[in-house]
Design a protein around this motif. Sequence first.
Motif, mmCIF file in Angstrom:
data_model
loop_
_atom_site.group_PDB
_atom_site.id
_atom_site.type_symbol
_atom_site.label_atom_id
_atom_site.label_comp_id
_atom_site.label_asym_id
_atom_site.label_seq_id
_atom_site.Cartn_x
_atom_site.Cartn_y
_atom_site.Cartn_z
ATOM 1 N N LEU A 57 0.864 -1.172 0.000
ATOM 2 C CA LEU A 57 0.000 0.000 0.000
ATOM 3 C C LEU A 57 0.900 1.221 0.000
ATOM 4 O O LEU A 57 1.697 1.422 0.933
ATOM 5 C CB LEU A 57 -0.899 -0.017 1.234
ATOM 6 C CG LEU A 57 -2.007 1.006 1.286
ATOM 7 C CD1 LEU A 57 -2.977 0.841 0.120
ATOM 8 C CD2 LEU A 57 -2.756 0.894 2.607
ATOM 9 N N SER A 58 0.804 2.037 -1.056
ATOM 10 C CA SER A 58 1.670 3.210 -1.179
ATOM 11 C C SER A 58 1.260 4.283 -0.180
ATOM 12 O O SER A 58 0.167 4.251 0.398
ATOM 13 C CB SER A 58 1.590 3.778 -2.599
ATOM 14 O OG SER A 58 0.352 4.437 -2.792
ATOM 15 N N LYS A 59 2.129 5.256 0.011
ATOM 16 C CA LYS A 59 1.826 6.374 0.911
ATOM 17 C C LYS A 59 0.628 7.170 0.412
ATOM 18 O O LYS A 59 -0.052 7.819 1.193
ATOM 19 C CB LYS A 59 3.048 7.275 1.063
ATOM 20 C CG LYS A 59 4.166 6.603 1.822
ATOM 21 C CD LYS A 59 5.351 7.504 2.008
ATOM 22 C CE LYS A 59 6.444 6.756 2.766
ATOM 23 N NZ LYS A 59 7.600 7.600 3.034
ATOM 24 N N GLU A 60 0.351 7.097 -0.887
ATOM 25 C CA GLU A 60 -0.802 7.778 -1.478
ATOM 26 C C GLU A 60 -2.086 6.955 -1.341
ATOM 27 O O GLU A 60 -3.146 7.389 -1.763
ATOM 28 C CB GLU A 60 -0.547 8.094 -2.955
ATOM 29 C CG GLU A 60 0.581 9.085 -3.205
ATOM 30 C CD GLU A 60 1.972 8.468 -3.055
ATOM 31 O OE1 GLU A 60 2.893 9.240 -2.724
ATOM 32 O OE2 GLU A 60 2.136 7.251 -3.227
ATOM 33 N N GLY A 61 -1.956 5.756 -0.794
ATOM 34 C CA GLY A 61 -3.127 4.900 -0.588
ATOM 35 C C GLY A 61 -3.475 4.004 -1.759
ATOM 36 O O GLY A 61 -4.564 3.453 -1.814
ATOM 37 N N GLU A 62 -2.541 3.822 -2.693
ATOM 38 C CA GLU A 62 -2.783 2.934 -3.823
ATOM 39 C C GLU A 62 -2.246 1.546 -3.506
ATOM 40 O O GLU A 62 -1.157 1.408 -2.949
ATOM 41 C CB GLU A 62 -2.088 3.456 -5.088
ATOM 42 C CG GLU A 62 -2.678 4.725 -5.630
ATOM 43 C CD GLU A 62 -1.961 5.180 -6.878
ATOM 44 O OE1 GLU A 62 -2.631 5.366 -7.902
ATOM 45 O OE2 GLU A 62 -0.717 5.328 -6.838
ATOM 46 N N LEU A 63 -3.018 0.535 -3.881
ATOM 47 C CA LEU A 63 -2.584 -0.846 -3.698
ATOM 48 C C LEU A 63 -1.843 -1.297 -4.948
ATOM 49 O O LEU A 63 -2.327 -1.104 -6.066
ATOM 50 C CB LEU A 63 -3.789 -1.757 -3.444
ATOM 51 C CG LEU A 63 -3.477 -3.235 -3.245
ATOM 52 C CD1 LEU A 63 -2.608 -3.459 -2.002
ATOM 53 C CD2 LEU A 63 -4.765 -4.035 -3.141
ATOM 54 N N ALA A 64 -0.670 -1.889 -4.753
ATOM 55 C CA ALA A 64 0.135 -2.412 -5.864
ATOM 56 C C ALA A 64 0.259 -3.921 -5.716
ATOM 57 O O ALA A 64 0.468 -4.432 -4.615
ATOM 58 C CB ALA A 64 1.522 -1.778 -5.845
ATOM 59 N N LEU A 65 0.132 -4.628 -6.833
ATOM 60 C CA LEU A 65 0.312 -6.078 -6.877
ATOM 61 C C LEU A 65 1.461 -6.410 -7.819
ATOM 62 O O LEU A 65 1.569 -5.838 -8.904
ATOM 63 C CB LEU A 65 -0.941 -6.777 -7.404
ATOM 64 C CG LEU A 65 -2.097 -7.026 -6.469
ATOM 65 C CD1 LEU A 65 -3.233 -7.705 -7.225
ATOM 66 C CD2 LEU A 65 -1.679 -7.859 -5.283
ATOM 67 N N GLU A 75 -14.146 -10.808 -4.610
ATOM 68 C CA GLU A 75 -14.187 -12.050 -5.396
ATOM 69 C C GLU A 75 -13.365 -11.918 -6.676
ATOM 70 O O GLU A 75 -12.708 -12.861 -7.102
ATOM 71 C CB GLU A 75 -15.629 -12.440 -5.712
ATOM 72 C CG GLU A 75 -16.376 -12.993 -4.514
ATOM 73 C CD GLU A 75 -15.704 -14.217 -3.894
ATOM 74 O OE1 GLU A 75 -15.358 -15.162 -4.634
ATOM 75 O OE2 GLU A 75 -15.518 -14.223 -2.667
ATOM 76 N N ALA A 76 -13.409 -10.748 -7.300
ATOM 77 C CA ALA A 76 -12.628 -10.520 -8.518
ATOM 78 C C ALA A 76 -11.149 -10.296 -8.202
ATOM 79 O O ALA A 76 -10.275 -10.660 -8.990
ATOM 80 C CB ALA A 76 -13.188 -9.323 -9.285
ATOM 81 N N LEU A 77 -10.870 -9.726 -7.042
ATOM 82 C CA LEU A 77 -9.497 -9.397 -6.673
ATOM 83 C C LEU A 77 -8.726 -10.607 -6.127
ATOM 84 O O LEU A 77 -7.513 -10.724 -6.328
ATOM 85 C CB LEU A 77 -9.496 -8.267 -5.638
ATOM 86 C CG LEU A 77 -8.173 -7.644 -5.256
ATOM 87 C CD1 LEU A 77 -7.396 -7.175 -6.486
ATOM 88 C CD2 LEU A 77 -8.398 -6.496 -4.285
ATOM 89 N N LYS A 78 -9.420 -11.516 -5.489
ATOM 90 C CA LYS A 78 -8.774 -12.667 -4.839
ATOM 91 C C LYS A 78 -7.887 -13.482 -5.783
ATOM 92 O O LYS A 78 -6.735 -13.798 -5.426
ATOM 93 C CB LYS A 78 -9.826 -13.564 -4.196
ATOM 94 C CG LYS A 78 -9.230 -14.727 -3.447
ATOM 95 C CD LYS A 78 -10.306 -15.576 -2.786
ATOM 96 C CE LYS A 78 -9.695 -16.764 -2.086
ATOM 97 N NZ LYS A 78 -10.707 -17.606 -1.440
ATOM 98 N N PRO A 79 -8.327 -13.826 -7.003
ATOM 99 C CA PRO A 79 -7.435 -14.603 -7.892
ATOM 100 C C PRO A 79 -6.156 -13.852 -8.252
ATOM 101 O O PRO A 79 -5.110 -14.470 -8.455
ATOM 102 C CB PRO A 79 -8.279 -14.865 -9.136
ATOM 103 C CG PRO A 79 -9.676 -14.512 -8.795
ATOM 104 C CD PRO A 79 -9.646 -13.640 -7.589
ATOM 105 N N TRP A 80 -6.233 -12.530 -8.315
ATOM 106 C CA TRP A 80 -5.050 -11.738 -8.635
ATOM 107 C C TRP A 80 -4.058 -11.765 -7.473
ATOM 108 O O TRP A 80 -2.847 -11.831 -7.686
ATOM 109 C CB TRP A 80 -5.439 -10.308 -9.013
ATOM 110 C CG TRP A 80 -6.197 -10.275 -10.297
ATOM 111 C CD1 TRP A 80 -7.542 -10.079 -10.463
ATOM 112 C CD2 TRP A 80 -5.668 -10.478 -11.605
ATOM 113 N NE1 TRP A 80 -7.875 -10.142 -11.790
ATOM 114 C CE2 TRP A 80 -6.743 -10.381 -12.520
ATOM 115 C CE3 TRP A 80 -4.392 -10.726 -12.102
ATOM 116 C CZ2 TRP A 80 -6.565 -10.521 -13.888
ATOM 117 C CZ3 TRP A 80 -4.215 -10.866 -13.470
ATOM 118 C CH2 TRP A 80 -5.302 -10.767 -14.347
#
Length: 95
Positions: free
Chosen positions: A20-28, A69-74
């Motif tokens: 989780l970036s300092k800007e609040g973005e999630l990165a995978l 549900e859509a995010l879990k496989p990623w």
Amino acid sequence: RLKGDTMPYCSINGHMYCYLSKEGELALRLPPDKRTQFIEQYNTTLMTAYGIVQKEYVVVPDFLLTDTEALKPWFNTSFLHVGLLKSKPTTKNKN
């Protein structure tokens, strides 16, 4: 395992697979073929941190955060991809 005081992240074998970036973005962190698919499917981009494009990480769009549900496989793909990387040596606290 969740780590990081100022920038929460998950890692396995010494390699980050999401943060989780300092800007609040999630990165995978995704393998190349899945990275391209994710970017096209969700109309997103590679993550940029401190002015540097992180070629292995994608930005998870806000709307996807509410669709677990859509995010879990990623997340699973990210975890499995990083789990196949050679383990990094750990540093032991000398105290």
